[in-house]
Design an enzyme around this catalytic site. Structure first.
Site, PDB file in Angstrom:
ATOM      1  N   ARG A 114       0.809  -1.230   0.000  1.00 47.22           N
ATOM      2  CA  ARG A 114       0.000   0.000   0.000  1.00 47.22           C
ATOM      3  C   ARG A 114       0.838   1.274   0.000  1.00 47.22           C
ATOM      4  O   ARG A 114       0.354   2.341   0.367  1.00 47.22           O
ATOM      5  CB  ARG A 114      -0.982   0.011   1.174  1.00 47.22           C
ATOM      6  N   LYS A 150       3.386  11.026 -11.360  1.00 50.37           N
ATOM      7  CA  LYS A 150       2.543  10.150 -12.175  1.00 50.37           C
ATOM      8  C   LYS A 150       3.261   8.816 -12.397  1.00 50.37           C
ATOM      9  O   LYS A 150       4.417   8.792 -12.837  1.00 50.37           O
ATOM     10  CB  LYS A 150       2.239  10.790 -13.531  1.00 50.37           C
ATOM     11  N   GLU A 204       9.830  16.700 -25.196  1.00 51.44           N
ATOM     12  CA  GLU A 204       9.256  17.222 -23.967  1.00 51.44           C
ATOM     13  C   GLU A 204       9.869  18.573 -23.594  1.00 51.44           C
ATOM     14  O   GLU A 204       9.202  19.428 -23.002  1.00 51.44           O
ATOM     15  CB  GLU A 204       9.440  16.215 -22.829  1.00 51.44           C
ATOM     16  N   LYS A 217       7.806  22.407 -15.062  1.00 54.79           N
ATOM     17  CA  LYS A 217       6.926  21.324 -14.627  1.00 54.79           C
ATOM     18  C   LYS A 217       6.681  21.395 -13.121  1.00 54.79           C
ATOM     19  O   LYS A 217       5.554  21.190 -12.657  1.00 54.79           O
ATOM     20  CB  LYS A 217       7.499  19.966 -15.014  1.00 54.79           C
ATOM     21  N   GLU A 231      -3.902  16.970 -11.509  1.00 60.79           N
ATOM     22  CA  GLU A 231      -4.406  17.286 -12.841  1.00 60.79           C
ATOM     23  C   GLU A 231      -5.907  17.543 -12.859  1.00 60.79           C
ATOM     24  O   GLU A 231      -6.655  16.979 -13.655  1.00 60.79           O
ATOM     25  CB  GLU A 231      -4.054  16.161 -13.829  1.00 60.79           C
ATOM     26  N   ARG A 271      -2.485  21.418 -14.740  1.00 63.63           N
ATOM     27  CA  ARG A 271      -1.501  20.382 -15.039  1.00 63.63           C
ATOM     28  C   ARG A 271      -1.785  19.711 -16.386  1.00 63.63           C
ATOM     29  O   ARG A 271      -0.867  19.187 -17.031  1.00 63.63           O
ATOM     30  CB  ARG A 271      -1.452  19.341 -13.923  1.00 63.63           C
ATOM     31  N   ASN A 283       0.095  18.112 -21.118  1.00 64.42           N
ATOM     32  CA  ASN A 283      -0.231  17.086 -22.106  1.00 64.42           C
ATOM     33  C   ASN A 283      -0.265  17.635 -23.532  1.00 64.42           C
ATOM     34  O   ASN A 283      -0.778  16.977 -24.441  1.00 64.42           O
ATOM     35  CB  ASN A 283      -1.595  16.456 -21.766  1.00 64.42           C
ATOM     36  N   HIS A 309       0.116  15.396 -26.528  1.00 64.71           N
ATOM     37  CA  HIS A 309      -0.056  14.018 -26.064  1.00 64.71           C
ATOM     38  C   HIS A 309      -1.376  13.390 -26.498  1.00 64.71           C
ATOM     39  O   HIS A 309      -1.455  12.165 -26.619  1.00 64.71           O
ATOM     40  CB  HIS A 309       0.066  13.967 -24.539  1.00 64.71           C
ATOM     41  N   HIS A 368      -0.502  10.026 -27.975  1.00 60.85           N
ATOM     42  CA  HIS A 368      -0.922   8.744 -27.402  1.00 60.85           C
ATOM     43  C   HIS A 368      -1.730   7.930 -28.410  1.00 60.85           C
ATOM     44  O   HIS A 368      -1.645   6.697 -28.435  1.00 60.85           O
ATOM     45  CB  HIS A 368      -1.754   8.976 -26.148  1.00 60.85           C
ATOM     46  N   HIS A 412       7.834   7.309 -27.220  1.00 65.32           N
ATOM     47  CA  HIS A 412       6.852   8.267 -26.728  1.00 65.32           C
ATOM     48  C   HIS A 412       7.153   9.679 -27.216  1.00 65.32           C
ATOM     49  O   HIS A 412       6.263  10.389 -27.704  1.00 65.32           O
ATOM     50  CB  HIS A 412       6.827   8.227 -25.192  1.00 65.32           C
TER      51      HIS A 412
END
Length: 362
Positions: free
Chosen positions: A120, A142, A184, A226, A236, A240, A244, A247, A251, A264
């Site tokens: 956990r 993330k 990026e 960032k 987000e 935030r 993206n 992206h 993606h 990526h």
């Protein structure tokens, strides 16, 4: 060494940027609740850098468990994640074991998700060895794995205790991996800092040539941008999402081709050109600025044309993006260079024109 701090109250953490940081146990030891770590790396990075991190820690009395994963985006799924869990459990790791991610974005996301969920949640340290991971994926918490229907669809927010970005590791990157990281870097200038974008236009050749001073500046400024956004919007719910940019299209490219076919950053490179093109068609960006984006992406060694899936296939792929809300795809677009905004949905005709204009025809 330069340090940027992510301001998250009690969970704030430092990002150290510089050369020769891998063996700096003095930077790592204060962040260990117990002298027990599990270093997660892959078959490409481990032969080069694992001992440079592990041996100094062992000399300082830290018990080190090594976890070795296969390399590549195609392995960012359940089997590799279970391999991490199998090793942690087999070594009798406990809740005071710190997971150290040593590698690029795939290792960082996998190891981070393992740290978020093992017992956990256990402490995490990120030691990114690629440019993309140093400027983006190692910062902000993330973590996650891919699903065949979408990228990073299964994961958790889990902030690290520390990020060590050793720019010397960039010397061993293949040119394609360096270019993927530059995507990026360009993104950060486009969404928030027009002056940084202009600096990139002036100094891109130095970055491609891996000049240490230029790389250090690019990493530091990207991390500052960032970190500022993450501090405002950790999970987000607002700003935030601007990170993206490129992206949504990117993606879709990765999922449509099969994860790992394009890196990526390569997909984000083409995706940024598509997002700039759509921004222009919606009346928010001049055509000359779209050309500037396309030229800089190309100079970084990235693709500027997207695969020709066709509009229907793109829309289907984008509908599985985790940023979609209420069945509507969210686009990150540009008002002008250095200023981005979030838009839910896009008119059918301009979007179809962008998909057609930016697609690569066989």
């Amino acid at each position: 060494m330069q340090t940027v701090r992510v301001a998250l109250g009690e969970r704030a953490y430092p990002i150290h940027i510089g050369a020769g940081l891998l063996g700096r146990t003095d930077l790592v030891l204060p962040h260990l609740p117990a002298r027990r770590v599990a270093i997660v790396s892959n078959t490409t990075v481990a032969p080069i850098y694992l001992d440079r991190v592990a041996l100094p820690l062992e000399a300082a009395g830290v018990r080190v468990t090594r976890v070795l994963l296969p390399d590549g985006e195609s392995h960012k799924g359940w089997p590799a994640l279970n391999l991490v869990f199998d090793t942690l459990l087999g070594a009798r790791c406990d809740r005071q074991t710190t997971v150290i991610a040593l590698g690029g974005g795939v290792v960082g996301d996998l190891a981070g998700f393992a740290a978020a969920t093992f017992m956990r949640g256990v402490p995490l340290i990120q030691i990114p060895t690629t440019l993309l991971a140093q400027v983006d994926s190692s910062v902000g918490g993330k973590t996650g794995i891919n699903h065949p229907l979408g990228k990073n669809m299964i994961g958790a927010f889990h902030q690290p205790q520390l990020v060590l970005a050793d720019v010397e590791t960039l010397n061993t990157l293949p040119p394609r991996e360096l270019a993927a990281g530059l995507a990026e870097v360009i993104k950060h200038g486009l969404i928030l800092d027009a002056g940084f974008f202009e600096w990139l236009e002036t100094h891109m050749d130095r970055l491609v040539a891996r000049e240490p001073e230029a790389l250090t500046h690019a990493v530091r400024r990207s991390v500052e941008i960032k970190a500022e956004i993450v501090a405002r919007d950790e999970r987000e719910t607002g700003d935030r999402a601007l990170l993206n940019f490129g992206h949504t299209f990117g993606h879709a490219i990765e999922a449509g081709l099969g994860f790992g076919t394009w890196l990526h950053g390569e997909a984000v490179g083409a995706g940024m050109v598509m997002a700039a093109d759509l921004s222009c068609r919606l009346g928010h960006l001049g055509s000359a600025d779209v050309d500037r984006v396309r030229r800089l992406v190309a100079r970084a060694g990235l693709p500027v044309a997207a695969p020709a899936f066709g509009p229907e296939r793109y829309l289907d792929l984008m509908s599985f993006d985790k940023k979609a809300q209420g069945g509507r795809v969210r686009f990150i677009l540009l008002n002008h260079l250095g200023s981005a905004y979030i838009r839910s949905g896009a008119p059918t005709e301009p979007l179809a024109e962008t998909l057609a204009a930016c697609a690569e025809h066989a």
